[in-house]
Design a protein around this motif. Structure first.
Motif, PDB file in Angstrom:
ATOM      1  N   SER A 117      -1.620   4.695   3.973  1.00 22.34           N
ATOM      2  CA  SER A 117      -0.620   5.738   3.776  1.00 22.34           C
ATOM      3  C   SER A 117       0.548   5.229   2.954  1.00 22.34           C
ATOM      4  CB  SER A 117      -0.134   6.231   5.141  1.00 22.34           C
ATOM      5  OG  SER A 117       0.837   7.211   4.972  1.00 22.34           O
ATOM      6  N   ARG A 136      -0.748  -5.333   6.642  1.00 24.07           N
ATOM      7  CA  ARG A 136      -1.645  -4.189   6.527  1.00 24.07           C
ATOM      8  C   ARG A 136      -1.456  -3.251   7.695  1.00 24.07           C
ATOM      9  NH1 ARG A 136      -4.485  -3.654   1.635  1.00 24.07           N
ATOM     10  NH2 ARG A 136      -5.018  -5.725   0.917  1.00 24.07           N
ATOM     11  N   GLY A 158      -0.023  10.481   4.752  1.00 25.22           N
ATOM     12  CA  GLY A 158      -0.244  10.513   3.309  1.00 25.22           C
ATOM     13  C   GLY A 158       0.460  11.700   2.685  1.00 25.22           C
ATOM     14  N   LYS A 159      -0.198  12.303   1.689  1.00 25.87           N
ATOM     15  CA  LYS A 159       0.467  13.365   0.936  1.00 25.87           C
ATOM     16  C   LYS A 159       0.273  14.699   1.660  1.00 25.87           C
ATOM     17  CE  LYS A 159       1.533  10.840  -2.717  1.00 25.87           C
ATOM     18  NZ  LYS A 159       0.933  11.068  -4.020  1.00 25.87           N
ATOM     19  N   MET A 199      -4.834  12.618   0.129  1.00 22.76           N
ATOM     20  CA  MET A 199      -4.487  12.174  -1.217  1.00 22.76           C
ATOM     21  C   MET A 199      -4.433  13.356  -2.150  1.00 22.76           C
ATOM     22  SD  MET A 199      -6.873   8.862  -1.346  1.00 22.76           S
ATOM     23  CE  MET A 199      -6.675   7.577  -0.147  1.00 22.76           C
ATOM     24  N   SER A 258      -3.511  10.308  -6.975  1.00 19.57           N
ATOM     25  CA  SER A 258      -4.256   9.128  -6.513  1.00 19.57           C
ATOM     26  C   SER A 258      -5.516   8.988  -7.343  1.00 19.57           C
ATOM     27  CB  SER A 258      -4.656   9.283  -5.054  1.00 19.57           C
ATOM     28  OG  SER A 258      -3.533   9.280  -4.242  1.00 19.57           O
ATOM     29  N   ASP A 290      -9.075   3.426  -8.078  1.00 25.79           N
ATOM     30  CA  ASP A 290      -8.042   2.564  -7.518  1.00 25.79           C
ATOM     31  C   ASP A 290      -8.132   2.533  -6.002  1.00 25.79           C
ATOM     32  OD1 ASP A 290      -4.692   2.606  -6.803  1.00 25.79           O
ATOM     33  OD2 ASP A 290      -5.569   1.037  -8.037  1.00 25.79           O
ATOM     34  N   TYR A 298      -8.639  -0.659  -3.726  1.00 25.14           N
ATOM     35  CA  TYR A 298      -7.666  -0.988  -2.690  1.00 25.14           C
ATOM     36  C   TYR A 298      -8.360  -1.338  -1.380  1.00 25.14           C
ATOM     37  CZ  TYR A 298      -4.455   0.088   1.114  1.00 25.14           C
ATOM     38  OH  TYR A 298      -3.741   0.046   2.278  1.00 25.14           O
ATOM     39  N   PHE A 299      -9.308  -0.500  -0.983  1.00 28.49           N
ATOM     40  CA  PHE A 299      -9.976  -0.769   0.286  1.00 28.49           C
ATOM     41  C   PHE A 299     -10.816  -2.029   0.234  1.00 28.49           C
ATOM     42  CE2 PHE A 299      -8.567   2.300   3.036  1.00 28.49           C
ATOM     43  CZ  PHE A 299      -8.534   3.537   2.434  1.00 28.49           C
ATOM     44  N   GLN A 346     -10.167  -4.624  -1.563  1.00 26.97           N
ATOM     45  CA  GLN A 346      -9.271  -5.770  -1.509  1.00 26.97           C
ATOM     46  C   GLN A 346      -8.899  -6.066  -0.059  1.00 26.97           C
ATOM     47  OE1 GLN A 346      -6.357  -4.273  -4.200  1.00 26.97           O
ATOM     48  NE2 GLN A 346      -7.087  -5.534  -5.891  1.00 26.97           N
ATOM     49  N   PHE A 347      -8.740  -4.999   0.699  1.00 26.52           N
ATOM     50  CA  PHE A 347      -8.424  -5.164   2.106  1.00 26.52           C
ATOM     51  C   PHE A 347      -9.571  -5.849   2.842  1.00 26.52           C
ATOM     52  CE2 PHE A 347      -6.307  -4.140   5.989  1.00 26.52           C
ATOM     53  CZ  PHE A 347      -7.306  -3.873   6.898  1.00 26.52           C
ATOM     54  N   ASP A 400      -9.933  -9.485   1.957  1.00 29.39           N
ATOM     55  CA  ASP A 400      -8.967 -10.376   2.603  1.00 29.39           C
ATOM     56  C   ASP A 400      -9.287 -10.576   4.078  1.00 29.39           C
ATOM     57  OD1 ASP A 400      -6.059  -9.179   0.763  1.00 29.39           O
ATOM     58  OD2 ASP A 400      -7.570 -10.688   0.299  1.00 29.39           O
ATOM     59  N   GLN A 430      10.607  10.447  -9.015  1.00 33.06           N
ATOM     60  CA  GLN A 430      10.845   9.707  -7.778  1.00 33.06           C
ATOM     61  C   GLN A 430      12.323   9.454  -7.531  1.00 33.06           C
ATOM     62  OE1 GLN A 430       8.528   6.216  -8.445  1.00 33.06           O
ATOM     63  NE2 GLN A 430       6.834   7.566  -8.972  1.00 33.06           N
ATOM     64  N   ILE A 431      13.115   9.571  -8.585  1.00 36.60           N
ATOM     65  CA  ILE A 431      14.561   9.378  -8.396  1.00 36.60           C
ATOM     66  C   ILE A 431      15.228  10.729  -8.197  1.00 36.60           C
ATOM     67  CG2 ILE A 431      16.679   8.547  -9.445  1.00 36.60           C
ATOM     68  CD1 ILE A 431      15.078   6.535 -10.969  1.00 36.60           C
ATOM     69  N   GLU A 481      21.023   8.623  -9.808  1.00 35.34           N
ATOM     70  CA  GLU A 481      20.591  10.013  -9.626  1.00 35.34           C
ATOM     71  C   GLU A 481      21.403  10.984 -10.450  1.00 35.34           C
ATOM     72  OE1 GLU A 481      19.400  10.284  -5.095  1.00 35.34           O
ATOM     73  OE2 GLU A 481      19.980  12.236  -5.909  1.00 35.34           O
ATOM     74  N   GLU A 526       7.569  -1.203 -19.707  1.00 31.02           N
ATOM     75  CA  GLU A 526       7.235  -2.108 -18.627  1.00 31.02           C
ATOM     76  C   GLU A 526       5.895  -2.740 -18.886  1.00 31.02           C
ATOM     77  OE1 GLU A 526       7.554  -0.377 -14.776  1.00 31.02           O
ATOM     78  OE2 GLU A 526       9.433   0.558 -15.329  1.00 31.02           O
TER      79      GLU A 526
END
Lengths: 230, 1030
Positions: free
Chosen positions: A160, A196, B373-374, B448, B452, B456, B460-461, B463-464, B467, B614-615, B985, B1028
């Motif tokens: 999340s 995590r 989440g969203k 999501m 999203s 990706d 992400y999962f 990578q989790f 690890d 986001q700002i 802002e 960036e």
């Protein structure tokens, strides 16, 4: 230099005599931690990050004697106190199978990390081989063999928080403080880690500093949050 | 407190505690909810504030209590006030400063402060079925409150009235399945352990809850710890020979560990744990074992290893933990999840039938889900198993915030998978979720949206799990990093289609061969994202595009990446900031030949990805582009591209809309001889005959079309084409079909042939071409897209007194551009939602009224919107004299009937999506004629894509999926990142508008252009995302 907790720094001659190379000083905290030692064993220095970085490979030998604090007779140093407490925990749990993990957790909580002498002591007293102990320490994320900063910042990278922009916080740390996960600021104040899922997913993105949980964190708020920690 | 020695003593205690609670309920109770999230939001300060205020004002009839978290996570801190007059009132998002007012107005004067309360009738509350969470409003540190509510009664019952086998039978009857994720029938597991021949056995509670996004176990540990203790004691009795239990709590839950420890200590104190419980001779005690940060220790054998003081490597099974040699310290053991244990006391007390009264046939009972989440309402929800996913996300959760579109919901953590919109009707139960390729897991639902990227997410999962992999077995240890390698390659734009096959093969191998659940389920995110979002992977591979604008290596700035034309938006914005307007104009024009048009009517997908949001608010990219184009027009600045050496090939384009004209521009620049055939008397397609003048003045359109002609393009108006072959006969070597979608779809209801009924596109065309058209006094427009809104606003300006728009769904489902809907509302157009007309009523051949029926929304369709159904008996009538139908458009491709070119559904031209080639050589098609009604900028992009394909075709080269562009002469773009000041802002700069009265009565353009100062000010808000990573 090293980010030892303040109470240790108050007592350790390495901190008092910062202009001298710490591995040459007798009675520094790290050396005292070695079980039963007087403070002149340099075993730990060889594997220490500080020596590796600043030592330039010079031979390690104690050159500065008598710089240890004068302690009143019978008083136990902070290091000694720590040791005593660990010993008590070991005695309490010695019979239990699986005692190793709670003992390591206790030691880590006391000192902030697990220095080699402490690990050696635990291994010796619980009669578990050093390699197995290191195996356990390296397996579990929570154990650390290097000192952390005064405050440990944990940025949650659970699903999340990730979806709600947790990565942006890490980017902001890199940009604003040069910090990446696993690193500590030069002044030893903050260490950055990812974790995590702290289980506060309803308030993503979440960041914990010590035991404070900050929620719905925006990258623009980071500076204010960090300065609020003395 | 002396330990309870018998069931009678427990009963007496319960009565005493109940009396106490009843006395308490006579007062005004203020319950402050103190879960981890609440505390992190300041709930402790709120608690202190209440205590202070109540004490200071000596309110003796108010009692301030600590309670646990009730799952309203997104709006912490939460406080429940129960008073005899108002009943239950829930306050949310409180802080200490709001407390005095609540004390004054609610506690003293009896009037709740409405603006801070929650509506208890909203779906969030009404659609939940609270069973597991029923004690969350108690103070978890007070065992007597738990006892007052019937706590430990179940334990007393089994110890004195039931035999162990009877207990297991009751659990079996209830149909309880393991709530940890695998859903294994609990009674069966207990049965195995019970029948194992051993005199020492264990019960273990798995409170490791490592799934990111799942924290329901934490809520129970912090809020209802005694239910776990009681459940484990009952389990110990049922299995027999169990004297000790362990609760393995992950280290990341310090408050949970603290609360549970306290509860265990209290239970011991009251004699409910330990030797001779309640005088029955039963002995049982519990120890807490804190984890040390290893996700794999949530796997049962790894967990046992950890308790035994080893590395958490899973063990080979058999022997299973239930058997001898497989459990804790080699003894038969049952490991169950927190929620499973927590259910046990209630099943015993209220009966298996009660438990099984909700749920589906194979999945009984309720389940808690973490909706995060969203989604608008985040938090912990409890619903019966079998509740449709969409109901949880949209009805209870409130849907997606920010006007974004739902993309997928991730269920089951890293072992689970993603479920897309087309499966929102799926009931959430073990079998249905597994059939979709995911697993229920502990019930974490991460929603999501369009921002999203599924590639990706899969990465992400992985990578989790990489690890957290223990490293013992090869498929997991070596296989997962290999999958990550491939995904990283794809995210960098270096992937190939073959990679997807390799990925699938790897995934299937890893899931079959891995030793434990972590490895076996780790490929699920990959397999489900590939199954449901394959086009997204292909976009990364073939188009080098990340549709969600997440995979950083593929783009410089998200706005440019999302723009169908790939305009260098930060480039021209930074030039505007420096006042270099002429160069900004050049930068835009060489990539998009219609900046004046787009700056007014584009639906600006770029703004939806602008990071500035986001700002504060996204950049007003449209307005900036329009400013530059208008400025250039005013100042006479022109950009004429260099036309290359003239070539002999001739290209015919059918349709002078945005697709046709942009293709003409590009081909003309290449030197080809281009003729554009347009059936209407004016060029521009929908720009000329669809979009009203108050959005796009004729003059502006004419000017930008003229610039196409200046390149040598021959636009022939009033020249429809009926036959493609004739074009080839006339000597054209390639044809581009860009006829758009102008034919209105009829509703098919009686009365459509009456006088006064128009098709929206016909209506708009007549008005735009200056023809006289009769609009009555009361106009009805049917539809919810841009043509409906355009028609409604035009009807108003043409003299209608009232304009009513009828749409079959809800406002948020309308496909029209958001600003257009708002503008229509401002101009006084009446909107009627959830209704459709069933009959047009007429008299003397003219429209006099409309018969409509109301709609209700039921299940979801494939697009993730709810399907409307007419409500029987809800017909009603409105008086109307004009009806404009705007429910959809189709292309008129009847002229292609004998050409051999394949057509798709609705008459669209079938083409290869990337090359835009039809199945006839030399014939290409693009724009609305291919996609159905779409947007201007996408048509322009299609025109450019077609031009690129035609060029290759004429050169005899193989067609490419990528659009080829020449490199341009460089413009020196400023590379100064924004300053600290500029990041603060600041709201968007708003352009001026004409007055409302002018709006409703004329076709004058409504929005003014920025002044140069306004433009530079707005441009300074750009964050320069393109700088960036350089």
């Amino acid at each position: 230099m090293f980010c030892c907790p303040e109470t240790i720094r108050d007592e350790c001659p390495a901190f008092k005599y910062r202009n001298l190379p710490c591995w040459q000083i007798e009675g520094t905290y790290c050396k005292l931690l070695d079980y039963g030692q007087r403070g002149d064993s340099t075993d730990i220095c060889w594997v220490c990050q500080v020596y590796k970085r600043y030592g330039n490979g010079e031979p390690i030998e104690i050159k500065h004697f008598g710089k240890g604090f004068n302690r009143p007779e019978g008083a136990i140093s902070y290091a000694g106190r720590i040791f005593k407490e660990i010993q008590e925990v070991i005695d309490r749990t010695r019979g239990q199978a699986g005692a190793i993990i709670p003992v390591l957790q206790h030691a880590q909580r006391l000192i902030g990390y697990l220095p080699a002498p402490v690990i050696k002591t635990i291994s010796r007293d619980l009669k578990i081989s050093l390699s197995e102990v290191y195996g356990i320490i390296s397996f579990y994320h929570f154990f650390s063999t290097v000192p952390k900063g005064k405050y440990v910042i944990q940025v949650c990278m659970g699903t999340s928080c990730y979806v709600k922009g947790g990565q942006r916080l890490l980017d902001a740390f890199k940009k604003g403080w040069g910090l990446e996960p696993g690193m500590t600021t030069a002044d030893g104040k903050f260490s950055l880690e990812t974790v995590r899922c702290l289980g506060c997913c309803g308030l993503s993105p979440v960041m914990a500093i010590g035991s404070d949980v900050h929620r719905k964190v925006k990258a623009s708020e980071l500076r204010d949050i960090l300065t609020s920690y003395p | 407190m002396k330990p309870l020695k018998s069931v009678e003593e427990l009963e007496n205690l319960r009565r005493r505690a109940q009396r106490r609670l009843a006395e308490q309920e006579k007062k005004i109770q203020v319950k402050v909810h103190l879960g981890t999230c609440g505390i992190s939001s300041g709930a402790n300060k709120v608690l202190e504030a209440f205590i202070r205020e109540v004490e200071a004002r000596k309110l003796l009839d108010v009692v301030v209590l600590r309670a646990a978290c009730i799952g309203i996570c997104g709006r912490e801190p939460v406080v429940t006030v129960i008073d005899p007059r108002n009943g239950k009132v829930i306050y949310c998002e409180l802080d200490e400063h709001k407390v005095p007012q609540i004390v004054e107005e609610h506690l003293v004067k009896g009037k709740p402060v409405k603006e801070w309360t929650m509506d208890l009738d909203e779906p969030w509350f009404k659609l939940q079925e609270i069973r597991i969470m029923h004690n969350q409003d108690l103070d978890p540190l007070d065992i007597e409150q738990y006892i007052a509510r019937g706590g430990y009664q179940a334990l007393a019952k089994v110890l004195t009235q039931m035999k162990p086998d009877e207990v297991i039978d009751e659990i079996r009857k209830s149909g309880l399945r393991g709530r940890g994720g695998a859903g294994f029938p609990t009674a069966r597991k207990w049965g195995f352990v019970r029948s194992a021949p051993a005199v020492e056995k264990y019960v273990v509670c798995n409170a490791d809850e490592g799934d990111p996004g799942a924290y329901m176990n934490r809520a129970v540990l912090e809020g209802n710890p005694h239910s776990i203790i009681e459940g484990m004691a009952i389990g110990a009795y049922a299995i027999g020979n169990v004297r000790r239990g362990y609760v393995y709590v992950r280290a990341e839950y310090p408050l949970a560990i603290e609360t549970l420890s306290h509860a265990i200590a209290q239970a011991r104190e009251y004699g409910l744990l330990g030797k001779n419980i309640l005088g029955t001779g039963f002995e049982f005690d519990i120890d807490i074992f804190p984890g040390a940060g290893a996700f794999v220790c949530g796997e049962e054998t790894a967990l046992l290893q950890s308790i035994e003081g080893r590395r958490g490597n899973p063990r080979q099974r058999p022997p299973f933990p239930a058997n001898i040699g497989g459990g804790l310290f080699g003894k038969p053991t049952t490991i169950n999840n927190v929620e499973t244990w927590s259910n046990i006391p209630q099943i015993i007390l209220k009966g298996a039938d009660w438990f099984a009264s909700v749920g589906t046939e194979k999945s009984k009972g309720t389940k808690t889900f973490c909706l995060v989440g969203k989604v608008k309402n985040t938090g912990l929800v409890e619903v019966p198993l079998g509740t449709p996913l969409g109901k949880i996300i949209f009805d209870i959760g409130g849907g997606i915030p920010g006007g974004k579109k739902f993309k997928a919901v991730q269920i089951g953590g890293p072992s689970g998978g993603v479920i897309p919109a087309e499966h929102l009707n799926t009931p959430v139960d073990y079998e249905a979720v597994t059939a979709l390729g995911a697993i229920m897991g502990s019930g974490g639902l991460v929603v999501m949206d369009e921002d999203s990227c599924m590639v990706d997410v899969a990465k992400y999962f992985l990578q989790f799990t990489r690890d957290e992999s223990c490293g013992k077995c090869t498929p997991c240890r070596a296989g997962i990093p290999k999958m990550i390698e491939i995904l990283e390659k794809i995210s960098r734009g270096e992937g190939t289609i073959e990679d997807l096959d390799t990925l699938t093969e790897l995934a299937e191998m890893i899931s079959t061969v891995s030793l434990c659940g972590l490895g076996q389920t780790s490929p699920n995110p990959v397999l489900t994202t590939l199954r449901y979002f394959r086009e997204e992977y292909e976009a990364h591979i073939i188009d080098k595009k990340c549709p969600a604008a997440v995979c950083r290596a593929l783009f410089r700035s998200p706005c440019q990446h999302t723009c169908p034309v790939g305009l260098d938006i930060p480039g021209y914005i930074s030039l505007i900031k420096e006042g270099r307007f002429a160069e900004a104009y050049k930068l835009i024009k060489r990539r998009n030949p219609f900046p004046s048009i787009c700056g007014r009517v584009c639906h600006h997908p770029c703004e939806s990805k602008c990071n500035r949001a986001q700002i504060d608010e996204p950049l007003a990219i449209n307005d900036l582009k329009r400013f530059v184009a208008d400025y250039a027009l005013e100042q006479g600045i022109e950009y004429v591209p260099l036309v290359k050496e003239r070539k002999k090939e001739r290209v015919a384009i059918i349709g002078a809309g945005p697709a046709g004209l942009s293709a003409a521009w590009d081909l003309a620049v290449e030197g080809y001889q281009v003729t554009v055939f347009e059936a209407l008397p004016v060029a521009g397609g929908m720009l000329a005959v669809g979009i009203p003048e108050y959005r796009l003045p004729r003059e502006i359109l004419r000017k930008e079309v003229q610039e196409v002609e200046k390149l040598g393009v021959d636009i022939r108006l009033n020249t429809p084409i009926n036959d493609i072959d004739s074009l080839f006969k006339e000597g054209y070597q390639a044809v581009f079909i860009a006829v758009g979608a102008h034919r209105g779809v009829k509703m098919g209801i009686p009365g459509e042939d009456l006088r006064g009924v128009y098709d929206a596109i016909e209506f708009l065309k007549e008005v735009n071409l200056g023809k006289e058209i009769q609009v009555g006094k009361k106009v009805a427009v049917i539809g919810g897209g841009n043509s409906a809104i355009d028609a409604a606003r035009v009807a108003l300006r043409k003299g209608a007194e009232e304009v009513h728009l009828f749409y079959r769904r809800e406002r948020k489902d309308m496909p029209a551009i958001a600003e257009e809907i708002v503008a229509a509302e401002e101009e006084g157009i009446h909107f009627h939602f959830l209704t459709i007309p069933t009959k047009i009523l007429g008299r003397d051949g003219k429209v006099v009224g409309l018969e409509c029926v109301r709609m209700e929304l039921r299940e979801f369709d494939r697009s993730g919107r709810k399907t409307p159904y007419p409500i029987e008996g809800s017909e009603y009538r409105v008086d109307i004299d004009t009806v404009i139908e705007a429910i959809g458009q189709k292309p008129d491709t009847s002229f292609l009937e004998r050409s051999g070119i394949k057509l798709g559904r609705g008459g669209v031209v079938a083409v290869d999506r990337r090359t835009l080639a039809t199945d006839r050589e030399g014939v290409f098609a693009g724009g609305d004629a291919v996609t159905g009604p779409c947007t201007v900028i996408e048509a322009i992009a299609a025109g450019q894509r077609a031009a690129s394909s035609i060029k290759r075709f004429l050169q005899g080269k193989k067609l490419s999926p990528l659009v080829e562009r020449d490199s341009y002469e460089p413009i020196d773009i400023p590379s100064q990142p924004p300053s600290e000041e500029e990041i603060k802002e600041k709201a968007r700069v708003k352009a001026g508008k004409i007055s409302m009265s002018e709006r409703r009565t004329s076709f004058k353009e409504i929005v003014f252009s920025y002044t140069p100062e306004q433009a530079r000010e707005e441009a300074s808000r750009c964050l320069r995302c393109d700088l960036e990573g350089e």
